[in-house]
Design an enzyme around this catalytic site. Structure first.
Site, short mmCIF file in Angstrom:
data_model
loop_
_atom_site.label_atom_id
_atom_site.label_comp_id
_atom_site.label_asym_id
_atom_site.label_seq_id
_atom_site.Cartn_x
_atom_site.Cartn_y
_atom_site.Cartn_z
CB CYS A 1 48.63 37.08 39.80
SG CYS A 1 47.28 36.54 40.88
CG HIS B 1 45.53 37.91 35.65
ND1 HIS B 1 46.52 36.96 35.56
CD2 HIS B 1 44.88 37.65 36.82
CE1 HIS B 1 46.47 36.16 36.61
NE2 HIS B 1 45.49 36.56 37.39
CD GLU C 1 47.79 37.64 32.21
OE1 GLU C 1 47.63 36.66 32.95
OE2 GLU C 1 48.12 38.77 32.64
#
Length: 693
Positions: A104, A190, A192
């Site tokens: 990001c 993202h 994660e």
């Protein structure tokens, strides 16, 4: 290469890294740019058996290289790379020969350093999207050409830096860049979080195939580590633990019981007047079965009439303070949380006094989790994370106790699902371990208190945009400047689907004059709720699509709800004055009881991570000509599915939860006196938080 945003700031960075006290051969360093998901990156890397450490973004490149880190991951963050207050960093991190994954904000940093540009575009992406990926790129090896990911950003890459190629797109927005020869990769999304379906594969590709990590790191036993910390910190002192009866405080208490002598642990359950139906009684009974003696204190009166000290105003930077209104006259969510948190501490101090204990010899134990600290921007979790909401157990008073070393939080590095695993290892019964989370402030933050409607100058324009969206198939036949704005914020695929939905279904979308807390682009948002009603049976997949689309087009909307019942002809523009009174709380308590009782009986409670039931000050179905005052309230059912409580999705009726179960909840709640309508929250996180306040 020059240091970015102020060379002097880096002279003292690195701390322990420079003095040689630590060595991280083969580990990954996560440079924290202030992301809400910084700790989630850390957790995902460790789940893949690779050691990771989190350091400030301004850590110098030479310190990273000297300590033997194998690769660098740069987190997201709430800033713009062009902002005056953009965080400092050393651009040499990209040229020391270490593989880098920028997530990001990290991708935008990378692109800017190498000569690319970043612009704030009209389209804001907050939610789950399909992106196209180049699966010949090492980062995306083994993936499909189209992947589901979480995007949450306002700035986007405009000109891609020389030497980099675009390896992922979300419509016309750049979602991934790569310089394979230098092992530099950027992801606007993202990887994660759980909402990115193959995020773990992407991280594994980076760690193993690109960075060459060995995967030999195993985390030491969490239970033993917690017990060791408790023993070291507490010694022979006593520990006061405030038990809510939820998973977190119960596991925390069980750890204290295992680590310390029984007489050292003072377990107190405070009935704050905001508990669920029969909650305090069931908490006491359940904990007694575990051999934990609990002192129950009825403090409802103290909480209802509690106050705290606050700054004179948000703009006032002087140390001057004011006394807040009493809690039962307060409408501000932040003030409510602060009053509740400080009242908890005051009562804890009273308990210490009653038991003739010396305050300096007593610790306060809390079941605070990592997401709590990240969302309230506590320095324990992240030096940069933007404030999303104040947690009742992370107030200024408690931060002061923490600074004095008098607060012990053995679960502060755990996420909710990890706490459940730890609870099972400690031998706690499944009915306690698997119960839905319940916030410490209880029902107090599930009542949207208000005296006046929330209607700002952007209300009319946003309302018109929503009308265009809800009737898109007809709106495209009538050119309008706002129609062009809708088209500019959507892809051709989005517009096609919108045409299809609005051709098949008669929908009505409008703003509701209340605001709720959300998280957009790593920052807190405090924005409108969009309501959708229809004369047709709800098509839940279409409604979920609209709930994803609307916050992208209207950045001042962070939540979308479906309103059960006939079409809403006249959306309310006023509110029922609502405070934390016993009558209001009784109404919500009964609605919460009915909804959760039905969920338990259906057998689907274990499939839903959490289900807040919220009372709003909205009275529908009034004829404006009769000038009937607003005197009823409406209930929201907020089903939520998540693995880490940092991101999540609503349960879609007909998929994750049977439609008949939801309809039964609606029927039973509607029987409660004073209830106007029932609504169903369709919002993922982000842009909406789990709770409404």
């Amino acid at each position: 290469m020059a240091l970015c945003n102020g060379d002097s700031k880096l002279e003292n960075a690195g701390g322990d890294l420079k003095d040689g006290r630590h060595h991280y051969e083969g580990a990954v360093v996560i440079l924290d740019a202030g992301a809400q998901y910084g700790k989630v990156i850390d957790r995902r890397v460790r789940e893949l058996f690779v050691q990771s450490e989190i350091f400030p973004l301004e850590t110098p490149a030479f310190a990273i290289k000297e300590q033997g880190f194998r690769a660098i991951i740069i987190s997201g963050g709430p800033n713009s790379v062009y902002a005056e207050d953009a965080p400092w960093f050393d651009p040499a991190i990209f040229t020391i020969g270490k593989p880098v994954l920028g997530i990001c904000y990290g991708m935008q940093m990378m692109n800017k350093v190498f000569g690319g540009t970043v612009h704030k575009k009209s389209v804001r992406e907050d939610g789950v999207f399909n992106i196209s990926v180049d699966n010949t790129c090492s980062l995306f090896r083994g993936l499909q050409k189209e992947e589901v990911v979480l995007l949450t950003h306002g700035d986007s890459v405009d000109k891609v830096a020389d030497g980099f190629k675009v390896v992922a797109r979300s419509g016309n927005i750049v979602a991934g860049i790569a310089n394979e020869s230098k092992k530099l990769y950027g992801a606007q999304f993202h990887p994660e979080v759980g909402l990115t379906e193959n995020g773990k594969v992407i991280l594994k590709n980076f760690l193993y195939d690109i960075a060459g990590c060995s995967g030999t790191f195993t985390v030491q036993n969490r239970e033993l580590e917690c017990i060791r910390e408790i023993k070291e910190r507490v010694g022979t002192s006593k520990v006061l633990v405030l038990l809510s009866g939820g998973v977190d405080s119960t596991v925390c208490t069980a750890l204290l019981n295992r680590a310390l002598n029984q007489e050292q642990v003072i377990a107190v359950h405070i009935d704050n007047g905001f508990m669920r139906k029969r909650e305090s009684q069931s908490v006491e009974e359940a904990l007694k079965k575990l051999g934990i003696q609990v002192k129950v204190i009825n403090a409802a009166h103290s909480f209802y009439n509690g106050t705290t000290t606050l700054p004179i105003s948000d703009e006032d930077r002087t140390p001057r303070k004011r006394i807040s209104k009493t809690l039962n006259m307060t409408t501000s969510p932040e003030e409510k949380r602060k009053i509740i948190g400080d009242t908890f501490v005051k009562i804890a101090n009273e308990v210490i006094g009653e038991m003739s204990l010396k305050p300096e010899e007593v610790f306060l134990a809390q079941g605070t989790l990592r997401p709590d600290l990240i969302e309230s921007a506590s320095l324990v979790a992240s030096g940069k994370a933007e404030l999303i909401k104040t947690h009742h157990n992370d107030t200024e008073l408690i931060r002061k106790l923490r600074e004095e070393g008098k607060v012990i939080e053995p679960l502060k590095d755990f996420h909710k699902d990890e706490v459940r695993i730890l609870g099972r290892e400690l031998g706690l019964p499944e009915e306690l371990v698997s119960r839905h989370p319940f916030p410490g402030p209880g029902l107090a933050i599930r009542v949207i208190c208000a005296e006046e409607p929330y209607i700002c100058k952007d209300f009319p324009e946003t309302s018109n945009i929503l009308k265009i969206v809800a009737d898109f198939s007809a709106s495209v036949k009538k050119p309008h400047t706002l129609l062009q704005r809708v088209k500019a914020c959507t892809t051709e695929e989005d517009q096609e689907k919108l045409m299809q939905i609005t051709s098949l279904h008669s929908l009505n979308a409008f703003l509701l004059p209340i605001k709720t807390v959300g998280v957009q682009g790593d920052c807190r948002s405090y924005s409108y709720v969009c309501g959708i009603s229809s004369k047709d049976e709800p098509d839940w997949e279409s409604l979920i699509f609209l709930a994803r689309l609307i916050p992208r087009m209207c950045h001042n909307v962070n939540r979308v709800v479906y309103i059960f019942g006939p079409p809403v002809k006249e959306p309310p523009t006023d509110v029922t004055p609502t405070f934390l009174t016993t009558g209001v709380l009784s109404t919500l308590r009964q609605a919460d009881f009915e909804a959760h009782n039905i969920l338990r009986e259906s057998g689907y409670a274990g499939k839903i991570s959490q289900m807040p039931v919220i009372l709003t000050p909205l009275h529908f179905d009034r004829d404006p000509l009769q000038k009937q005052p607003s005197c009823q309230r409406s209930v929201v059912i907020r089903t939520f599915i998540t693995s880490d409580f940092m991101t999540g999705i609503p349960a879609t009726p007909g998929n994750e939860i049977p439609v008949e179960v939801v309809l039964k909840m609606v029927t039973e709640i509607k029987k409660i006196p004073g209830i106007s309508r029932i609504m169903y929250d369709l919002t993922s996180k982000p842009p909406g938080t789990t709770e409404w306040e």
